[in-house]
Design an enzyme around this catalytic site. Structure first.
Site, PDB file in Angstrom:
ATOM      1  N   SER A 142      21.723  -7.603  -4.165  1.00 46.63           N
ATOM      2  CA  SER A 142      20.904  -6.402  -4.026  1.00 46.63           C
ATOM      3  C   SER A 142      20.943  -5.925  -2.578  1.00 46.63           C
ATOM      4  O   SER A 142      21.031  -6.738  -1.650  1.00 46.63           O
ATOM      5  CB  SER A 142      19.444  -6.674  -4.421  1.00 46.63           C
ATOM      6  OG  SER A 142      18.631  -5.541  -4.172  1.00 46.63           O
ATOM      7  N   TYR A 153      12.034 -11.558  -2.785  1.00 49.71           N
ATOM      8  CA  TYR A 153      13.200 -11.119  -3.556  1.00 49.71           C
ATOM      9  C   TYR A 153      14.399 -10.921  -2.641  1.00 49.71           C
ATOM     10  O   TYR A 153      15.516 -11.351  -2.949  1.00 49.71           O
ATOM     11  CB  TYR A 153      12.851  -9.825  -4.290  1.00 49.71           C
ATOM     12  CG  TYR A 153      14.016  -9.159  -4.984  1.00 49.71           C
ATOM     13  CD1 TYR A 153      14.597  -9.738  -6.114  1.00 49.71           C
ATOM     14  CD2 TYR A 153      14.509  -7.942  -4.534  1.00 49.71           C
ATOM     15  CE1 TYR A 153      15.657  -9.115  -6.766  1.00 49.71           C
ATOM     16  CE2 TYR A 153      15.565  -7.311  -5.177  1.00 49.71           C
ATOM     17  CZ  TYR A 153      16.131  -7.905  -6.289  1.00 49.71           C
ATOM     18  OH  TYR A 153      17.181  -7.294  -6.934  1.00 49.71           O
TER      19      TYR A 153
END
Length: 258
Positions: A142, A153
């Site tokens: 990501s 995350y």
């Protein structure tokens, strides 16, 4: 239609929704035999839908545990006798808020969700590829490794980038390519099973909007991407067209390098 994956077996994790679902649909069109893995029973619906196009199995299992990844790899090899491509797609932000608002258990949950399934997936599938001395792994990272309100995350996806590079070093001379894509903001239908079922309050909505604003502002194209734009990059790296590419993380974020 290009049949880049004719005769190849592709194992796709997180296949029930979003990017994983679109990768599966596109891979089926290009001739891949598929093993679709997810802990949601929605993966069974996708299997039934793609069965008219290709040979396909679905495996319901929890990839946050090594036993789940091992089950997926063993079931795939038992059904088809080989694993040529692994797409590690499990992951996704559960909470969106400034780091000081995360509880310890939430931090651990984010890392379990977005790092361990990729670690376990590679560990479970690599032995099958090493026996054949050939294979391709695509990890889904990501651009949130540089972003707001997603520190745990982002840390997990930074781990995905690091393991991609390290595994490529270990396996480049052994015939296995390991790469990653780092998706930016991606337009997708509403998730049928949300990552976080709690209804967000005004504060949570404002924090999420900060992510949306920062994501668009950081891109050169000033827009979100599409599921097909993400799937195209993943399938390129999975294909023999990328035969001299390994250890690489490709940002697919409209110019945002992550």
């Amino acid at each position: 239609m290009n049949k880049r994956f004719e005769g190849k077996v592709m194992l796709i994790t997180g296949a029930a929704q979003g990017i994983g679902e679109r990768v599966a649909e596109r891979a089926a069109q290009e001739g891949a035999t598929l093993a679709l893995v997810d802990r949601s029973p929605l993966v069974l619906e996708l299997r039934d839908r793609l069965a008219a196009t290709t040979r396909v199995i679905a495996i319901e299992t929890d990839l946050e545990k090594f036993e789940g990844a091992l089950q997926a790899a063993e079931a795939t090899h038992k059904a088809f006798g080989r694993i040529d491509v692994l797409v590690n797609n499990v992951g996704g932000t559960i909470w969106t808020k400034p780091y000081e608002h995360y509880g310890p258990e939430e931090i651990e949950a984010e890392v379990r969700r977005s790092l361990f399934p990729t670690l376990w997936g590679c560990r479970a599938v690599l032995p099958y590829m090493l026996k054949k001395k050939k294979g391709a792994i695509v990890n889904v990272s990501s651009i949130a490794t540089r972003s707001v309100n997603r520190v745990p995350y982002g840390a997990a996806k930074g781990g995905v980038n690091a393991m991609t590079a390290c595994l490529a070093f270990e396996n480049g001379e052994r015939g296995i390519r390991i790469n990653a894509v780092a998706p930016g903001g991606t337009e997708a239908p509403p998730r049928r099973i949300p990552r976080n079922s709690a209804k967000p309050g005004k504060k949570e909505q404002a924090w999420y909007q900060q992510i949306v604003d920062q994501t668009v502002d950081s891109t050169l194209m000033k827009r979100y991407g599409t599921l097909d734009e993400q799937a195209s990059a993943i399938l390129f790296l999975a294909s023999d067209e990328a035969s001299y590419i390994t250890g690489t993380v490709i940002p697919v974020g409209g110019g945002d390098q992550g």
